[in-house]
Design a protein around this motif. Structure first.
Motif, mmCIF file in Angstrom:
data_model
loop_
_atom_site.group_PDB
_atom_site.id
_atom_site.type_symbol
_atom_site.label_atom_id
_atom_site.label_comp_id
_atom_site.label_asym_id
_atom_site.label_seq_id
_atom_site.Cartn_x
_atom_site.Cartn_y
_atom_site.Cartn_z
ATOM 1 N N VAL A 149 0.883 -1.108 -0.032
ATOM 2 C CA VAL A 149 0.035 -0.131 -0.044
ATOM 3 C C VAL A 149 0.875 1.222 0.007
ATOM 4 C CG1 VAL A 149 -1.638 1.340 1.515
ATOM 5 C CG2 VAL A 149 -2.169 -1.052 1.056
ATOM 6 N N THR A 150 1.907 1.076 0.501
ATOM 7 C CA THR A 150 3.012 2.271 0.856
ATOM 8 C C THR A 150 3.388 2.481 -0.679
ATOM 9 O OG1 THR A 150 3.414 1.932 3.204
ATOM 10 C CG2 THR A 150 4.906 3.359 1.888
ATOM 11 N N LEU A 151 3.884 1.480 -1.272
ATOM 12 C CA LEU A 151 4.702 1.749 -2.510
ATOM 13 C C LEU A 151 3.406 2.047 -3.780
ATOM 14 C CD1 LEU A 151 6.901 -1.451 -2.871
ATOM 15 C CD2 LEU A 151 7.341 0.839 -2.288
ATOM 16 N N THR A 152 2.080 1.688 -3.537
ATOM 17 C CA THR A 152 1.156 2.094 -4.407
ATOM 18 C C THR A 152 0.849 3.497 -4.232
ATOM 19 O OG1 THR A 152 0.299 -0.221 -4.155
ATOM 20 C CG2 THR A 152 -1.372 1.697 -5.039
ATOM 21 N N TYR A 153 0.854 3.941 -3.022
ATOM 22 C CA TYR A 153 0.713 5.593 -2.708
ATOM 23 C C TYR A 153 1.911 6.168 -3.331
ATOM 24 C CZ TYR A 153 0.200 9.830 -0.140
ATOM 25 O OH TYR A 153 0.316 11.108 0.117
ATOM 26 N N ALA A 154 3.063 5.760 -3.125
ATOM 27 C CA ALA A 154 4.200 6.338 -3.974
ATOM 28 C C ALA A 154 3.936 6.441 -5.440
ATOM 29 C CB ALA A 154 5.534 5.739 -3.514
ATOM 30 N N VAL A 155 3.459 5.560 -5.947
ATOM 31 C CA VAL A 155 3.450 5.524 -7.192
ATOM 32 C C VAL A 155 2.098 6.678 -7.672
ATOM 33 C CG1 VAL A 155 2.229 4.028 -9.375
ATOM 34 C CG2 VAL A 155 4.154 3.320 -7.732
ATOM 35 N N VAL A 156 0.972 6.380 -6.945
ATOM 36 C CA VAL A 156 0.130 7.634 -7.274
ATOM 37 C C VAL A 156 0.728 8.978 -7.088
ATOM 38 C CG1 VAL A 156 -1.949 8.522 -6.212
ATOM 39 C CG2 VAL A 156 -1.890 6.056 -6.545
ATOM 40 N N ALA A 157 1.619 9.237 -5.838
ATOM 41 C CA ALA A 157 1.918 10.642 -5.697
ATOM 42 C C ALA A 157 2.939 11.084 -7.029
ATOM 43 C CB ALA A 157 2.707 10.603 -4.595
ATOM 44 N N ASP A 158 3.702 10.006 -7.304
ATOM 45 C CA ASP A 158 4.808 10.263 -8.492
ATOM 46 C C ASP A 158 4.122 10.399 -9.825
ATOM 47 O OD1 ASP A 158 7.005 9.808 -6.812
ATOM 48 O OD2 ASP A 158 7.384 7.800 -7.429
ATOM 49 N N SER A 159 3.037 9.583 -10.059
ATOM 50 C CA SER A 159 2.204 10.084 -11.475
ATOM 51 C C SER A 159 1.529 11.422 -11.147
ATOM 52 C CB SER A 159 1.274 9.028 -11.668
ATOM 53 O OG SER A 159 0.257 8.876 -10.642
ATOM 54 N N PHE A 160 1.127 11.734 -10.070
ATOM 55 C CA PHE A 160 0.502 13.060 -10.059
ATOM 56 C C PHE A 160 1.609 14.301 -9.892
ATOM 57 C CE2 PHE A 160 -0.656 16.930 -7.718
ATOM 58 C CZ PHE A 160 -1.911 17.108 -8.287
ATOM 59 N N LEU A 161 2.672 14.000 -9.663
ATOM 60 C CA LEU A 161 3.846 14.910 -9.640
ATOM 61 C C LEU A 161 3.938 15.289 -11.257
ATOM 62 C CD1 LEU A 161 6.137 14.037 -6.620
ATOM 63 C CD2 LEU A 161 4.610 16.026 -6.982
ATOM 64 N N LEU A 162 4.067 13.998 -11.806
ATOM 65 C CA LEU A 162 4.282 14.056 -13.457
ATOM 66 C C LEU A 162 3.311 14.866 -14.054
ATOM 67 C CD1 LEU A 162 5.685 10.546 -13.910
ATOM 68 C CD2 LEU A 162 7.285 12.531 -13.873
ATOM 69 N N ARG A 163 2.236 14.713 -13.679
ATOM 70 C CA ARG A 163 0.955 15.258 -14.448
ATOM 71 C C ARG A 163 1.325 16.954 -14.046
ATOM 72 N NH1 ARG A 163 -3.649 12.469 -15.965
ATOM 73 N NH2 ARG A 163 -4.844 14.512 -15.697
ATOM 74 N N VAL A 164 1.569 17.204 -12.925
ATOM 75 C CA VAL A 164 1.468 18.653 -12.589
ATOM 76 C C VAL A 164 2.667 19.318 -12.977
ATOM 77 C CG1 VAL A 164 2.109 20.361 -10.687
ATOM 78 C CG2 VAL A 164 0.397 18.399 -10.223
ATOM 79 N N ALA A 165 3.725 18.462 -13.295
ATOM 80 C CA ALA A 165 5.201 19.220 -13.681
ATOM 81 C C ALA A 165 5.185 19.302 -15.399
ATOM 82 C CB ALA A 165 6.485 18.189 -13.308
ATOM 83 N N ALA A 166 4.246 18.368 -15.833
ATOM 84 C CA ALA A 166 4.311 18.236 -17.478
ATOM 85 C C ALA A 166 3.405 19.478 -17.992
ATOM 86 C CB ALA A 166 3.405 17.190 -17.913
#
Length: 166
Positions: A149-166
């Motif tokens: 669950v912690t790793l899944t949350y990290a994936v969600v956070a990273d994908s969101f960061l990529l969306r915001v940064a793009a």
């Protein structure tokens, strides 16, 4: 653990192929958010850091990921508690009165009603299971689930960061 990695990889490759075939962006769990205030016509200047922190704070996938982290931690702690000593304690106080005849006393030297009187009881019990393979396996499974669950949350956070940064 490898099953979770395989599922995430399959999801990412499937999402990429859907986008390439249709030319549209597929549904993303990071697209939704929780409204926090009323809309205004004012222009708000945000830094990249502000946008990222607001996004992570109000994004539905991030909120759900945090809640899943709390649930997984609680399940791990519950599994751990089965391996620890179990302690229970109780205290009670009773007040009563009785009659001379109820006790079978026929002497007139003792009053007809005895009491009121009270007594207290304090109890404590401790139990410990010396070896429970099932509880150990449940704790290991709960730890693995919490890590997933912690790793899944990290994936969600990273994908969101990529969306915001793009």
């Amino acid at each position: 653990m490898w099953l979770l990695s395989a599922c995430v990889l399959l999801l990412l490759t499937t999402a990429g192929s859907v986008e390439a075939q249709s030319g549209q962006t597929p549904f993303s769990p990071t697209a939704g958010s929780v409204p926090t205030a009323t809309a205004t016509t004012e222009v708000r200047h945000l830094t990249l850091q502000d946008a990222i922190s607001m996004g992570l704070r109000y994004n539905l996938a991030a909120i759900e990921g945090e809640e899943n982290n709390h649930v997984a931690r609680a399940l791990r702690l519950r599994a751990l508690s089965n391996l620890l000593p179990q302690v229970s304690a109780g205290i009670s106080e009773n007040g009563t009165q009785t009659s001379r005849a109820g006790l079978g006393i026929t002497s007139s030297f003792i009053p007809a009603v005895i009491g009121p009187f009270s007594y207290s009881t304090v109890q404590a019990t401790v139990s410990q299971t010396l070896l429970s393979v099932e509880s150990i396996q449940r704790l290991r499974a709960a730890r693995s689930a919490e890590q997933a669950v912690t790793l899944t949350y990290a994936v969600v956070a990273d994908s969101f960061l990529l969306r915001v940064a793009a």
